[in-house]
Design a protein around this motif. Structure first.
Motif, PDB file in Angstrom:
ATOM      1  N   GLN A 248     -10.937  16.007  -2.534  1.00 32.96           N
ATOM      2  CA  GLN A 248      -9.813  15.750  -1.634  1.00 32.96           C
ATOM      3  C   GLN A 248     -10.064  14.490  -0.815  1.00 32.96           C
ATOM      4  N   SER A 249     -11.264  14.367  -0.281  1.00 25.51           N
ATOM      5  CA  SER A 249     -11.543  13.201   0.556  1.00 25.51           C
ATOM      6  C   SER A 249     -11.650  11.927  -0.271  1.00 25.51           C
ATOM      7  N   ALA A 250     -12.013  12.035  -1.550  1.00 27.24           N
ATOM      8  CA  ALA A 250     -12.153  10.845  -2.385  1.00 27.24           C
ATOM      9  C   ALA A 250     -10.802  10.279  -2.807  1.00 27.24           C
ATOM     10  N   ALA A 251      -9.778  11.110  -2.906  1.00 25.94           N
ATOM     11  CA  ALA A 251      -8.522  10.653  -3.487  1.00 25.94           C
ATOM     12  C   ALA A 251      -7.334  10.677  -2.544  1.00 25.94           C
TER      13      ALA A 251
ATOM     14  N   THR B  34      -6.417   8.852   0.130  1.00 27.24           N
ATOM     15  CA  THR B  34      -5.891   7.685   0.840  1.00 27.24           C
ATOM     16  C   THR B  34      -5.019   6.757   0.004  1.00 27.24           C
ATOM     17  N   THR B  35      -4.967   6.919  -1.301  1.00 22.32           N
ATOM     18  CA  THR B  35      -4.241   5.957  -2.145  1.00 22.32           C
ATOM     19  C   THR B  35      -2.783   5.807  -1.748  1.00 22.32           C
TER      20      THR B  35
ATOM     21  N   PHE C 102       0.537   1.017   4.889  1.00 22.89           N
ATOM     22  CA  PHE C 102       0.107  -0.366   5.038  1.00 22.89           C
ATOM     23  C   PHE C 102       0.999  -1.334   4.267  1.00 22.89           C
ATOM     24  N   PHE C 103       1.328  -1.007   3.020  1.00 25.63           N
ATOM     25  CA  PHE C 103       2.187  -1.902   2.266  1.00 25.63           C
ATOM     26  C   PHE C 103       3.599  -1.908   2.844  1.00 25.63           C
ATOM     27  N   GLY C 104       4.056  -0.788   3.332  1.00 21.83           N
ATOM     28  CA  GLY C 104       5.382  -0.710   3.930  1.00 21.83           C
ATOM     29  C   GLY C 104       5.482  -1.499   5.218  1.00 21.83           C
TER      30      GLY C 104
ATOM     31  N   ILE D 139      -1.533  -0.498  -7.113  1.00 20.76           N
ATOM     32  CA  ILE D 139      -1.544   0.948  -7.358  1.00 20.76           C
ATOM     33  C   ILE D 139      -2.454   1.275  -8.539  1.00 20.76           C
ATOM     34  N   GLY D 140      -2.401   0.464  -9.583  1.00 18.35           N
ATOM     35  CA  GLY D 140      -3.296   0.676 -10.717  1.00 18.35           C
ATOM     36  C   GLY D 140      -4.762   0.585 -10.325  1.00 18.35           C
TER      37      GLY D 140
END
Length: 74
Positions: free
Chosen positions: A23-26, A28-29, A36-38, A49-50
């Protein structure tokens, strides 16, 4: 999924610890993409994203290896 795993196997089980690491590894994507992009109006997110998903894969593999290394005997 993490909560269900912890409910089924317990917090101190190998499966509970591994699900916490995954859970902690994945997590934040898509947070990075959304926030941030928004905030800076980045529209073309195809390559970032890739790369983030590739980094998630590396994080998941690393989390599994670390879980076996640290918690494999418990």
């Amino acid at each position: 999924m993490m909560v269900d795993t912890i409910k089924a196997y317990g917090v101190d089980s190998f499966a509970g610890r591994l699900s916490s690491l995954l859970q902690s590894a994945a997590e934040t994507t898509f947070f990075v993409v959304a926030v941030f992009f928004g905030s800076v109006n980045i529209k073309n997110t195809r390559y970032p994203i890739g790369l983030m998903l590739l980094a998630d894969l590396v994080g998941i593999i690393t989390a599994i290896l670390l879980a076996y290394l640290f918690f494999g005997n418990s």
